[in-house]
Design a protein around this motif. Structure first.
Motif, PDB file in Angstrom:
ATOM      1  N   MET A   1      19.510  51.094  38.501  1.00 32.27           N
ATOM      2  CA  MET A   1      19.984  52.477  38.598  1.00 32.27           C
ATOM      3  C   MET A   1      18.967  53.468  38.046  1.00 32.27           C
ATOM      4  O   MET A   1      18.856  54.594  38.529  1.00 32.27           O
ATOM      5  N   THR A   2      18.212  53.034  37.042  1.00 32.06           N
ATOM      6  CA  THR A   2      17.194  53.932  36.481  1.00 32.06           C
ATOM      7  C   THR A   2      16.127  54.257  37.522  1.00 32.06           C
ATOM      8  O   THR A   2      15.694  55.409  37.657  1.00 32.06           O
ATOM      9  N   GLY A   3      15.730  53.228  38.281  1.00 33.10           N
ATOM     10  CA  GLY A   3      14.740  53.462  39.334  1.00 33.10           C
ATOM     11  C   GLY A   3      15.244  54.415  40.395  1.00 33.10           C
ATOM     12  O   GLY A   3      14.533  55.330  40.822  1.00 33.10           O
ATOM     13  N   TYR A   4      16.491  54.230  40.832  1.00 34.12           N
ATOM     14  CA  TYR A   4      17.072  55.134  41.825  1.00 34.12           C
ATOM     15  C   TYR A   4      17.194  56.552  41.283  1.00 34.12           C
ATOM     16  O   TYR A   4      17.057  57.527  42.018  1.00 34.12           O
ATOM     17  N   LEU A   5      17.473  56.671  39.980  1.00 41.28           N
ATOM     18  CA  LEU A   5      17.580  57.997  39.370  1.00 41.28           C
ATOM     19  C   LEU A   5      16.234  58.720  39.427  1.00 41.28           C
ATOM     20  O   LEU A   5      16.170  59.923  39.701  1.00 41.28           O
ATOM     21  N   TYR A   6      15.156  57.996  39.177  1.00 41.71           N
ATOM     22  CA  TYR A   6      13.831  58.618  39.190  1.00 41.71           C
ATOM     23  C   TYR A   6      13.417  59.050  40.599  1.00 41.71           C
ATOM     24  O   TYR A   6      12.741  60.073  40.763  1.00 41.71           O
ATOM     25  N   ILE A   7      13.793  58.268  41.615  1.00 44.75           N
ATOM     26  CA  ILE A   7      13.383  58.626  42.982  1.00 44.75           C
ATOM     27  C   ILE A   7      14.418  59.495  43.679  1.00 44.75           C
ATOM     28  O   ILE A   7      14.221  59.873  44.835  1.00 44.75           O
ATOM     29  N   ALA A   8      15.515  59.834  42.986  1.00 41.59           N
ATOM     30  CA  ALA A   8      16.581  60.621  43.612  1.00 41.59           C
ATOM     31  C   ALA A   8      16.096  61.962  44.166  1.00 41.59           C
ATOM     32  O   ALA A   8      16.476  62.338  45.282  1.00 41.59           O
ATOM     33  N   PRO A   9      15.250  62.743  43.451  1.00 40.14           N
ATOM     34  CA  PRO A   9      14.786  64.020  44.029  1.00 40.14           C
ATOM     35  C   PRO A   9      14.018  63.830  45.333  1.00 40.14           C
ATOM     36  O   PRO A   9      14.243  64.546  46.308  1.00 40.14           O
ATOM     37  N   TRP A  10      13.101  62.843  45.353  1.00 41.34           N
ATOM     38  CA  TRP A  10      12.363  62.595  46.589  1.00 41.34           C
ATOM     39  C   TRP A  10      13.292  62.078  47.683  1.00 41.34           C
ATOM     40  O   TRP A  10      13.189  62.481  48.838  1.00 41.34           O
ATOM     41  N   LEU A  11      14.229  61.180  47.310  1.00 41.57           N
ATOM     42  CA  LEU A  11      15.130  60.602  48.295  1.00 41.57           C
ATOM     43  C   LEU A  11      16.029  61.672  48.912  1.00 41.57           C
ATOM     44  O   LEU A  11      16.267  61.673  50.122  1.00 41.57           O
ATOM     45  N   ALA A  12      16.498  62.601  48.067  1.00 43.26           N
ATOM     46  CA  ALA A  12      17.333  63.692  48.577  1.00 43.26           C
ATOM     47  C   ALA A  12      16.538  64.575  49.536  1.00 43.26           C
ATOM     48  O   ALA A  12      17.038  64.973  50.597  1.00 43.26           O
ATOM     49  N   GLY A  13      15.295  64.891  49.178  1.00 46.42           N
ATOM     50  CA  GLY A  13      14.458  65.697  50.064  1.00 46.42           C
ATOM     51  C   GLY A  13      14.157  64.986  51.367  1.00 46.42           C
ATOM     52  O   GLY A  13      14.164  65.604  52.435  1.00 46.42           O
ATOM     53  N   PHE A  14      13.919  63.674  51.296  1.00 49.43           N
ATOM     54  CA  PHE A  14      13.630  62.900  52.506  1.00 49.43           C
ATOM     55  C   PHE A  14      14.836  62.872  53.439  1.00 49.43           C
ATOM     56  O   PHE A  14      14.697  63.051  54.656  1.00 49.43           O
ATOM     57  N   LEU A  15      16.011  62.672  52.892  1.00 56.02           N
ATOM     58  CA  LEU A  15      17.215  62.592  53.718  1.00 56.02           C
ATOM     59  C   LEU A  15      17.591  63.951  54.298  1.00 56.02           C
ATOM     60  O   LEU A  15      17.955  64.060  55.475  1.00 56.02           O
ATOM     61  N   LEU A  16      17.482  65.007  53.478  1.00 52.63           N
ATOM     62  CA  LEU A  16      17.928  66.336  53.915  1.00 52.63           C
ATOM     63  C   LEU A  16      16.891  67.067  54.750  1.00 52.63           C
ATOM     64  O   LEU A  16      17.251  67.829  55.657  1.00 52.63           O
ATOM     65  N   LEU A  17      15.613  66.850  54.460  1.00 52.42           N
ATOM     66  CA  LEU A  17      14.559  67.620  55.120  1.00 52.42           C
ATOM     67  C   LEU A  17      13.818  66.842  56.201  1.00 52.42           C
ATOM     68  O   LEU A  17      13.029  67.435  56.943  1.00 52.42           O
ATOM     69  N   THR A  18      14.041  65.537  56.293  1.00 50.33           N
ATOM     70  CA  THR A  18      13.363  64.737  57.313  1.00 50.33           C
ATOM     71  C   THR A  18      14.354  63.995  58.202  1.00 50.33           C
ATOM     72  O   THR A  18      14.391  64.192  59.421  1.00 50.33           O
ATOM     73  N   VAL A  19      15.178  63.142  57.603  1.00 50.65           N
ATOM     74  CA  VAL A  19      16.083  62.311  58.394  1.00 50.65           C
ATOM     75  C   VAL A  19      17.139  63.158  59.097  1.00 50.65           C
ATOM     76  O   VAL A  19      17.371  63.010  60.303  1.00 50.65           O
ATOM     77  N   TRP A  20      17.789  64.065  58.360  1.00 48.34           N
ATOM     78  CA  TRP A  20      18.846  64.877  58.959  1.00 48.34           C
ATOM     79  C   TRP A  20      18.322  65.771  60.078  1.00 48.34           C
ATOM     80  O   TRP A  20      18.930  65.834  61.164  1.00 48.34           O
ATOM     81  N   PRO A  21      17.209  66.494  59.904  1.00 46.40           N
ATOM     82  CA  PRO A  21      16.675  67.276  61.033  1.00 46.40           C
ATOM     83  C   PRO A  21      16.312  66.412  62.239  1.00 46.40           C
ATOM     84  O   PRO A  21      16.476  66.851  63.378  1.00 46.40           O
ATOM     85  N   MET A  22      15.817  65.201  62.000  1.00 44.61           N
ATOM     86  CA  MET A  22      15.500  64.331  63.132  1.00 44.61           C
ATOM     87  C   MET A  22      16.762  63.941  63.899  1.00 44.61           C
ATOM     88  O   MET A  22      16.783  63.947  65.130  1.00 44.61           O
ATOM     89  N   LEU A  23      17.815  63.626  63.172  1.00 44.44           N
ATOM     90  CA  LEU A  23      19.075  63.280  63.832  1.00 44.44           C
ATOM     91  C   LEU A  23      19.637  64.483  64.583  1.00 44.44           C
ATOM     92  O   LEU A  23      20.166  64.350  65.694  1.00 44.44           O
ATOM     93  N   GLN A  24      19.512  65.667  63.995  1.00 56.48           N
ATOM     94  CA  GLN A  24      19.946  66.885  64.686  1.00 56.48           C
ATOM     95  C   GLN A  24      19.137  67.095  65.965  1.00 56.48           C
ATOM     96  O   GLN A  24      19.678  67.488  66.999  1.00 56.48           O
ATOM     97  N   SER A  25      17.835  66.832  65.885  1.00 53.24           N
ATOM     98  CA  SER A  25      16.979  67.012  67.051  1.00 53.24           C
ATOM     99  C   SER A  25      17.379  66.070  68.179  1.00 53.24           C
ATOM    100  O   SER A  25      17.335  66.445  69.360  1.00 53.24           O
ATOM    101  N   VAL A  26      17.751  64.839  67.828  1.00 54.49           N
ATOM    102  CA  VAL A  26      18.215  63.900  68.845  1.00 54.49           C
ATOM    103  C   VAL A  26      19.454  64.460  69.547  1.00 54.49           C
ATOM    104  O   VAL A  26      19.564  64.435  70.780  1.00 54.49           O
ATOM    105  N   TYR A  27      20.372  64.987  68.765  1.00 54.35           N
ATOM    106  CA  TYR A  27      21.590  65.550  69.351  1.00 54.35           C
ATOM    107  C   TYR A  27      21.276  66.771  70.209  1.00 54.35           C
ATOM    108  O   TYR A  27      21.770  66.900  71.340  1.00 54.35           O
ATOM    109  N   PHE A  28      20.445  67.668  69.686  1.00 56.65           N
ATOM    110  CA  PHE A  28      20.129  68.893  70.426  1.00 56.65           C
ATOM    111  C   PHE A  28      19.405  68.611  71.736  1.00 56.65           C
ATOM    112  O   PHE A  28      19.476  69.416  72.667  1.00 56.65           O
ATOM    113  N   SER A  29      18.683  67.482  71.815  1.00 52.00           N
ATOM    114  CA  SER A  29      17.962  67.165  73.047  1.00 52.00           C
ATOM    115  C   SER A  29      18.914  66.902  74.215  1.00 52.00           C
ATOM    116  O   SER A  29      18.480  66.929  75.365  1.00 52.00           O
TER     117      SER A  29
END
Length: 287
Positions: A1-29
């Protein structure tokens, strides 16, 4: 859990700013979406329009493929040649390497694109040079037959990053190989093709993949210098995508264009890796 806590800021940015927009783009296409109104599901109409009804798509794809298959080999060949020349123990060589690499730091900037426009314009430096030999110049950028060539020359001029990688690879080749070749009486040309190229082939593959992916996404130079003209001869794929998304607000169609570009790059990259088994030498595999 300590490791996940340290990478949480990057993981949140990756999911919200990369993965989610990509999934939205698939839908919008698969929708008709203009940013100003809610998206409407239209199925594969965007993809059908892309291949059946949009002549600009065909022109941009043709120009982009021509740009990629001409600029990448020329760029890598120039980078390798310069790297071999700079791979010598001469006084002041570090300064020479810095000076030669410097244009690549600013090569993709707007300022250089504007400068390139002036160099190849009707009253540019190229025509002024030709006038000394009483050769009539022309508007290199404004002529369909030569406009794409000016962008290819600019891309080749930005060989610095590939050169540095080649230079690092050349320094990893043991000097004993060249000494043995010299004792056997091998010429420099034969040494280059029988020793340097095989041992440098993994680096060539790495540079080839990187430069191919980057060339497919070329945008700034075409946008500033030619704006896709004349007669869509330099209408790069990324420029088409930009126009559909931010000039015509056809976000759904632009999303479909983006995913086709991803598919095209993936196919070309896969072909490069598949054919690399025939020409890339790995010492660990004994080939």
């Amino acid at each position: 859990m300590t490791g996940y806590l340290y990478i949480a800021p990057w993981l949140a940015g990756f999911l919200l700013l990369t993965v989610w927009p990509m999934l939205q783009s698939v839908y919008f296409s698969f929708t008709n979406y203009s940013l100003l109104e809610p998206a409407q599901w239209i199925g594969f109409d965007n993809y059908r329009r892309m291949f059946m009804d949009d002549s600009s798509f065909v022109n941009s794809l043709r120009a982009t493929l021509l740009f990629v298959f001409l600029s990448v080999p020329l760029k890598l060949g120039t980078a390798l040649l310069i790297a071999v020349v700079l791979n010598r123990k001469l006084k002041g060589m570090h300064l020479y390497r810095t000076v030669i690499y410097f244009p690549s730091l600013i090569g993709a900037s707007v300022a250089v694109a504007i400068l390139w426009n002036n160099v190849f314009g009707i009253n540019g430096l190229v025509n002024q040079f030709l006038s000394f030999f009483e050769i009539e110049g022309k508007n290199w950028i404004g002529t369909p037959e030569t406009a794409l060539g000016t962008l290819i020359v600019l891309a080749v001029w930005q060989f610095g990053s590939s050169m540095v990688i080649f230079l690092a690879g050349l320094k990893q080749i043991p000097g004993e190989f060249y000494e043995a070749a010299s004792v056997d009486g091998a010429s420099k040309l034969r040494t280059f093709f029988m020793i340097t190229l095989p041992l440098l082939s993994p680096i060539i593959l790495f540079n080839l993949v990187l430069q191919t992916i980057g060339s497919f996404q070329m945008f700034t130079q075409a946008f500033i210098i030619t704006r896709g003209g004349p007669v869509e001869s330099t209408y790069m794929y990324a420029l088409l995508l930009f126009d559909k998304a931010f000039a015509h607000f056809q976000m759904g169609y632009a999303s479909a264009l983006a995913w086709f570009l991803l598919f095209l790059i993936a196919v070309v990259t896969a072909v490069i890796f598949a054919t690399s088994k025939a020409w890339v030498h790995y010492e660990t595999e004994g080939r």
